[in-house]
Scaffold this motif. Structure first.
Motif, PDB file in Angstrom:
ATOM      1  N   ARG A  77      16.929   4.149   2.443  1.00  0.00           N
ATOM      2  CA  ARG A  77      17.166   2.713   2.331  1.00  0.00           C
ATOM      3  C   ARG A  77      17.870   2.135   3.559  1.00  0.00           C
ATOM      4  O   ARG A  77      17.861   0.917   3.751  1.00  0.00           O
ATOM      5  CB  ARG A  77      17.985   2.410   1.078  1.00  0.00           C
ATOM      6  N   ASN A  80      15.244   0.446   6.388  1.00  0.00           N
ATOM      7  CA  ASN A  80      14.813  -0.958   6.439  1.00  0.00           C
ATOM      8  C   ASN A  80      15.912  -1.885   5.932  1.00  0.00           C
ATOM      9  O   ASN A  80      15.654  -2.977   5.462  1.00  0.00           O
ATOM     10  CB  ASN A  80      13.508  -1.183   5.674  1.00  0.00           C
ATOM     11  N   MET A  82      17.687  -1.923   3.346  1.00  0.00           N
ATOM     12  CA  MET A  82      17.769  -2.303   1.939  1.00  0.00           C
ATOM     13  C   MET A  82      19.197  -2.130   1.415  1.00  0.00           C
ATOM     14  O   MET A  82      19.577  -2.734   0.423  1.00  0.00           O
ATOM     15  CB  MET A  82      16.817  -1.457   1.086  1.00  0.00           C
ATOM     16  N   THR A  85      21.739  -4.975   0.506  1.00  0.00           N
ATOM     17  CA  THR A  85      21.812  -5.708  -0.765  1.00  0.00           C
ATOM     18  C   THR A  85      22.831  -5.111  -1.719  1.00  0.00           C
ATOM     19  O   THR A  85      23.099  -5.691  -2.760  1.00  0.00           O
ATOM     20  CB  THR A  85      20.449  -5.707  -1.471  1.00  0.00           C
ATOM     21  N   ILE A  86      23.356  -3.922  -1.372  1.00  0.00           N
ATOM     22  CA  ILE A  86      24.318  -3.293  -2.283  1.00  0.00           C
ATOM     23  C   ILE A  86      25.727  -3.651  -1.861  1.00  0.00           C
ATOM     24  O   ILE A  86      26.114  -3.436  -0.707  1.00  0.00           O
ATOM     25  CB  ILE A  86      24.133  -1.759  -2.294  1.00  0.00           C
ATOM     26  N   VAL A 110      14.094 -10.125   7.687  1.00  0.00           N
ATOM     27  CA  VAL A 110      12.832 -10.514   7.045  1.00  0.00           C
ATOM     28  C   VAL A 110      11.619  -9.916   7.762  1.00  0.00           C
ATOM     29  O   VAL A 110      10.828  -9.194   7.155  1.00  0.00           O
ATOM     30  CB  VAL A 110      12.744 -12.050   6.913  1.00  0.00           C
ATOM     31  N   ARG A 113      11.631  -6.025   7.481  1.00  0.00           N
ATOM     32  CA  ARG A 113      11.136  -5.418   6.241  1.00  0.00           C
ATOM     33  C   ARG A 113       9.646  -5.639   6.064  1.00  0.00           C
ATOM     34  O   ARG A 113       8.990  -4.925   5.303  1.00  0.00           O
ATOM     35  CB  ARG A 113      11.899  -5.967   5.039  1.00  0.00           C
ATOM     36  N   GLY A 117       7.920  -1.208   5.290  1.00  0.00           N
ATOM     37  CA  GLY A 117       7.775  -1.449   3.863  1.00  0.00           C
ATOM     38  C   GLY A 117       8.381  -0.326   3.052  1.00  0.00           C
ATOM     39  O   GLY A 117       8.733   0.726   3.574  1.00  0.00           O
ATOM     40  N   MET A 118       8.528  -0.577   1.750  1.00  0.00           N
ATOM     41  CA  MET A 118       9.217   0.409   0.938  1.00  0.00           C
ATOM     42  C   MET A 118       8.619   0.497  -0.456  1.00  0.00           C
ATOM     43  O   MET A 118       8.259  -0.498  -1.060  1.00  0.00           O
ATOM     44  CB  MET A 118      10.691   0.025   0.834  1.00  0.00           C
ATOM     45  N   PHE A 120       9.882   1.961  -4.031  1.00  0.00           N
ATOM     46  CA  PHE A 120      11.171   2.387  -4.584  1.00  0.00           C
ATOM     47  C   PHE A 120      11.008   3.547  -5.558  1.00  0.00           C
ATOM     48  O   PHE A 120       9.925   3.824  -6.058  1.00  0.00           O
ATOM     49  CB  PHE A 120      11.851   1.212  -5.281  1.00  0.00           C
ATOM     50  N   ASN A 124       9.121  -0.994  -9.763  1.00  0.00           N
ATOM     51  CA  ASN A 124       9.706  -2.310 -10.032  1.00  0.00           C
ATOM     52  C   ASN A 124       8.705  -3.424  -9.758  1.00  0.00           C
ATOM     53  O   ASN A 124       8.912  -4.237  -8.874  1.00  0.00           O
ATOM     54  CB  ASN A 124      10.978  -2.519  -9.208  1.00  0.00           C
TER      55      ASN A 124
ATOM     56  N   SER B 319      16.465  -4.857  -9.573  1.00  0.00           N
ATOM     57  CA  SER B 319      15.274  -4.222  -9.009  1.00  0.00           C
ATOM     58  C   SER B 319      14.224  -5.261  -8.617  1.00  0.00           C
ATOM     59  O   SER B 319      13.446  -5.045  -7.687  1.00  0.00           O
ATOM     60  CB  SER B 319      14.686  -3.232 -10.015  1.00  0.00           C
ATOM     61  N   LEU B 325      12.748  -8.458  -1.713  1.00  0.00           N
ATOM     62  CA  LEU B 325      13.285  -8.286  -0.367  1.00  0.00           C
ATOM     63  C   LEU B 325      12.552  -7.156   0.351  1.00  0.00           C
ATOM     64  O   LEU B 325      12.349  -7.211   1.566  1.00  0.00           O
ATOM     65  CB  LEU B 325      14.782  -7.980  -0.435  1.00  0.00           C
ATOM     66  N   GLY B 326      12.157  -6.135  -0.398  1.00  0.00           N
ATOM     67  CA  GLY B 326      11.504  -4.974   0.204  1.00  0.00           C
ATOM     68  C   GLY B 326      10.180  -5.284   0.860  1.00  0.00           C
ATOM     69  O   GLY B 326       9.761  -4.570   1.765  1.00  0.00           O
ATOM     70  N   GLY B 328       9.771  -8.010   2.432  1.00  0.00           N
ATOM     71  CA  GLY B 328      10.088  -8.891   3.546  1.00  0.00           C
ATOM     72  C   GLY B 328      10.128 -10.360   3.181  1.00  0.00           C
ATOM     73  O   GLY B 328       9.817 -11.212   3.999  1.00  0.00           O
ATOM     74  N   SER B 329      10.525 -10.677   1.947  1.00  0.00           N
ATOM     75  CA  SER B 329      10.656 -12.092   1.629  1.00  0.00           C
ATOM     76  C   SER B 329      12.043 -12.544   2.059  1.00  0.00           C
ATOM     77  O   SER B 329      12.962 -11.739   2.169  1.00  0.00           O
ATOM     78  CB  SER B 329      10.479 -12.325   0.135  1.00  0.00           C
TER      79      SER B 329
END
Ligand SMILES: Nc1ncnc2c1ncn2[C@@H]1O[C@H](COP(=O)(O)OP(=O)(O)OP(=O)(O)O)[C@@H](O)[C@H]1O
Ligand SMILES: [Mg+2]
Lengths: 281, 436
Positions: A77, A80, A82, A85-86, A110, A113, A117-118, A120, A124, B319, B325-326, B328-329
């Protein structure tokens, strides 16, 4: 008196942050896509990743293996951002993407990412239709201006993820109504719909049956021609089938890196050997 | 050895288990079900108790209030004498005199002034206005005799409804024996009857109970709530989204959060004082108007809306945010496409709760002069207006018995609006809620 002192020094030793262990194997590759140097990750005060340094090459699949809780997802994570966000998650060290530090303050996450790409660990899908799940990202990035373009992207992405035949008649149904394995493939389709240059996959096949797994592995093979892929997996067979290089993590340290062949045939570190032969624990 | 055999439960967890799990489970099963049954019983009890309270409340209001939906009317034969009415300008005529004339015709034997005053008191002063309206609308009626049902005075109404007892001694009664005789004469001639009280739903406030209506207050409440809704929903939503999704988590935002929660607990009259100081005294806005009332109620409902909206946003699984966001928004795209649609039902519920609170609020509006006696029905946001709860308060404070039943009737109307609003909330929630 002496006993108290002794006890204190013992406590100190336990509480003090452990030094990172040295990585065995060659972390460098020719002409790397991403370069990570001395990456530390903290969740509040707890350190989850210690001084990880590794290169990620072009057109290669890097597999990350290791026991549960060793920090594979955490490291993935970081790639990229991610982890931004934590709350309370802090990343230090350098991670370069095409020579540029992605943690630099001037970097916009933006487009980053959109390029990295990811998929998870937990499926989700958006609580929207299957079609919207796949078409939303291309739409917001302006990759699909017209309905026809969007249709085209949706179909090809679902095809590649091996989901098209199962859902082509119910694209307007909610993505959350799919089975767990179907949801994971939908998330894969969603990730590849924007054609990212690097794809990070966190255990993409953990909920899939062998047939769907084979499809995803074929997809990974195919994507490798153009893209860079980092995949976290708990399946040794999968790691050996799809990856060119393998990294073994243990309790936040990157223990060993090397070509997949070497890691699985002649591991240098005792921990690696124990883990891949199933003697770990 | 034998004691360890008896303590078989202790052994059950070990490897040397002597008893099957199912036996242990079965032994405790009855107890587990008993606990569940007891809990269900308590739950049922509390629901029954609250239903009983609600039923008592409603029946008492309905039994007090339903009679206000009917009103006693008296039929008068009115000669529209062209001598007393100017055809060119009928509005200027003395309609009071015409009414009195027709009353006199019914009771030719009443001659002295004191008796006449007693007689006229049986009829509402609204009769003259009613006649005036009729003549203005139909000027061709001038010269004819019309038979008109005019409202009786509230004392007559109370007598007809049985609230004034004939058995009470004359000097303790609001109607004299002589007046009772006149009323009986009307009844004998079929000139008196109870009819549906349209006035109550179409008129503004009045000093005369038989002429007082709730419509002015309904419109006042409507304008006030419109101001409140239009301001507090977007502001509350924006504040909640910003705090929840965009604001950095630091001391400043913690401080803001604590303050918003405190604001929700501030007594509403304080907002009234604030409105008085800021909107009326500082900005010089007009008193007693829906505009100022709406602004004050906005201050009061904002914390409720913000807190409910934040709770709704918090309930959106992280999630979903990661997924958006993942790929790319931007944060805004994530919020507007995925987070808001999921949080909207909860936000709407919070807003409706806030609005319902605002609809029933009296204290802060007293501070900004909305307690004034206002006869005219407001036509806009800057006309002086009353609101329903204030109207109820004013009527409840009036000495006339007839206002008592109108108080209950107004409460019924207020409750009806609350039910409507909550129904709207349920419908909107159903509309926006996607169960997937
Ligand atoms: N959001 C978080 N907050 C605090 N600690 C976290 C958080 N996420 C992960 N951790 C901790 O960081 C460590 C590494 O977690 P991570 O999820 O990266 O493990 P993993 O290697 O992906 O495990 P698995 O194979 O089970 O997915 C664990 O000790 C975990 O408890
Ligand atoms: Mg993981």
């Amino acid at each position: 008196m002496q006993e108290v002192l002794k006890k204190k020094s013992l406590e100190k030793r336990v509480l003090a942050p452990r030094e990172s262990r040295k990585t065995i194997g060659n972390i460098n590759v020719q002409n790397p896509r991403m370069v990570c140097r001395n990456v530390d990750v903290y969740y509040d005060d707890k350190q989850a990743i210690r001084k990880v340094s590794i290169d990620i090459g072009r057109n290669e699949v890097l597999a990350m293996i290791g026991p549960s809780g060793c920090g594979k997802s955490t490291f993935l994570r970081c790639l990229n951002r991610m982890n931004d966000t934590i709350d309370g998650c802090r990343v230090t060290g350098k991670i370069l993407f095409d020579g540029k530090d992605i943690y630099d303050s001037s970097v916009d996450v933006v487009p980053l990412r959109a390029q990295i790409g990811m998929v998870f660990q937990k499926p989700n899908p958006f609580p929207k239709s299957i079609y919207e799940n796949v078409s939303w990202a291309p739409k917001i990035h302006g990759l699909a201006e017209s309905k026809a373009e969007a249709d085209e992207i949706v179909e090809s992405s679902l095809h590649k993820a091996g989901l098209w035949d199962e859902v082509k008649d119910r694209l307007d149904q909610p993505g959350t109504g799919l089975s767990g394995g179907q949801q994971q493939r939908l998330c894969i389709a969603r990730a590849i719909a924007v054609s990212p240059e690097v794809i990070l996959m966190d255990e993409p096949c953990s909920a899939l049956d062998p047939i769907a797994t084979a499809k995803i592995e074929d997809l990974i093979d195919e994507l490798r021609e153009q893209y860079t892929i980092v995949i976290v997996t708990h399946s040794m067979q999968q790691a050996s089938r799809v990856s060119q290089r393998t990294a073994f993590f243990h309790l936040g340290d990157l223990i060993e890196v090397g070509s997949t062949d070497t890691i699985f045939t002649k591991p240098s570190h005792q921990l690696t050997e124990d883990y891949i032969t199933g003697r770990y624990g | 050895m034998s004691s360890s055999k008896n303590k078989s439960i202790a052994g059950a967890s070990g490897s040397s288990r002597r008893e099957r799990t199912i036996d242990i489970v079965n032994r405790r099963l009855a107890k587990r079900y008993r606990i569940e049954k007891r809990f269900r019983f308590y739950g049922l009890c509390s629901i029954i108790v609250s239903m009983v309270f609600l039923a008592v409340l409603l029946t008492s209001i309905v039994s007090n209030g339903y009679s206000a939906f009917f009103q006693t009317y008296v039929r008068l034969d009115i000669t529209l004498d062209s001598a007393m009415l100017d055809r060119e300008n009928p509005g200027k005529s003395n309609f009071q005199a015409i009414i009195k004339q027709s009353i006199n015709k019914l009771y030719p034997e009443v001659e002295d002034r004191k008796s006449k005053r007693e007689l006229y008191a049986l009829f509402s002063s609204g009769a003259a206005f009613q006649l005036r309206d009729l003549v203005m609308r139909h000027p061709d009626l001038i010269g004819t005799t019309v038979s008109l049902w005019v409202p009786a005075d509230d004392d007559v109404d109370m007598l007809m409804k049985g609230y004034i007892k004939r058995s009470v001694a004359e000097n303790e009664r609001r109607l004299s024996d002589r007046q009772l005789g006149w009323i009986d004469r009307l009844a004998d001639q079929d000139r008196i009857e109870k009819r549906f009280n349209v006035t109550f739903f179409t008129a503004g406030d009045s000093r005369e109970p038989e002429l007082a209506g709730i419509w002015g207050a309904v419109k006042g409440s409507f304008f006030t709530l419109l101001v409140t809704l239009v301001l507090s929903f977007p502001i509350g939503l924006a504040a909640a989204v910003y705090l929840e999704e965009f604001a950095p988590k630091n001391l400043a935002t913690d401080f803001i959060e604590v303050n918003i929660n405190n604001l929700a607990a501030v007594p509403s009259i304080v907002f009234g004082l604030l409105g008085l100081a800021v909107f009326l005294n500082f900005f010089g806005m007009p008193r007693s108007t829906p505009l100022v009332g709406g602004l004050v109620l906005m201050l009061m409902t904002l914390p409720t809306i913000i807190i409910a909206s934040r709770a709704a946003l918090k309930a959106v699984p992280p999630s979903i945010r990661e997924a958006a966001l993942g790929v790319g928004s931007s944060k805004m795209q994530m919020v507007s496409s995925h987070v808001l649609p999921l949080a909207l039902p909860g936000m709407l519920t919070g807003t409706i709760i806030g609005m319902a609170q605002a609809l029933g609020e009296t204290a802060p509006l007293l501070m900004i002069g909305m307690v004034a006696f206002i006869v005219d029905i407001p036509g806009g946001f800057t006309d002086p207006a009353a609101v329903m709860p204030v109207q109820i308060y004013l009527w409840a404070d009036s000495p006339e018995r007839a206002f008592l039943e109108r108080t209950s009737a107004a409460i019924l109307v207020l409750l009806a609006f609350l039910v409507l609003m909550n129904a709207a909330a349920v419908i909107m929630r159903k509309r926006f809620e996607k169960r997937w």
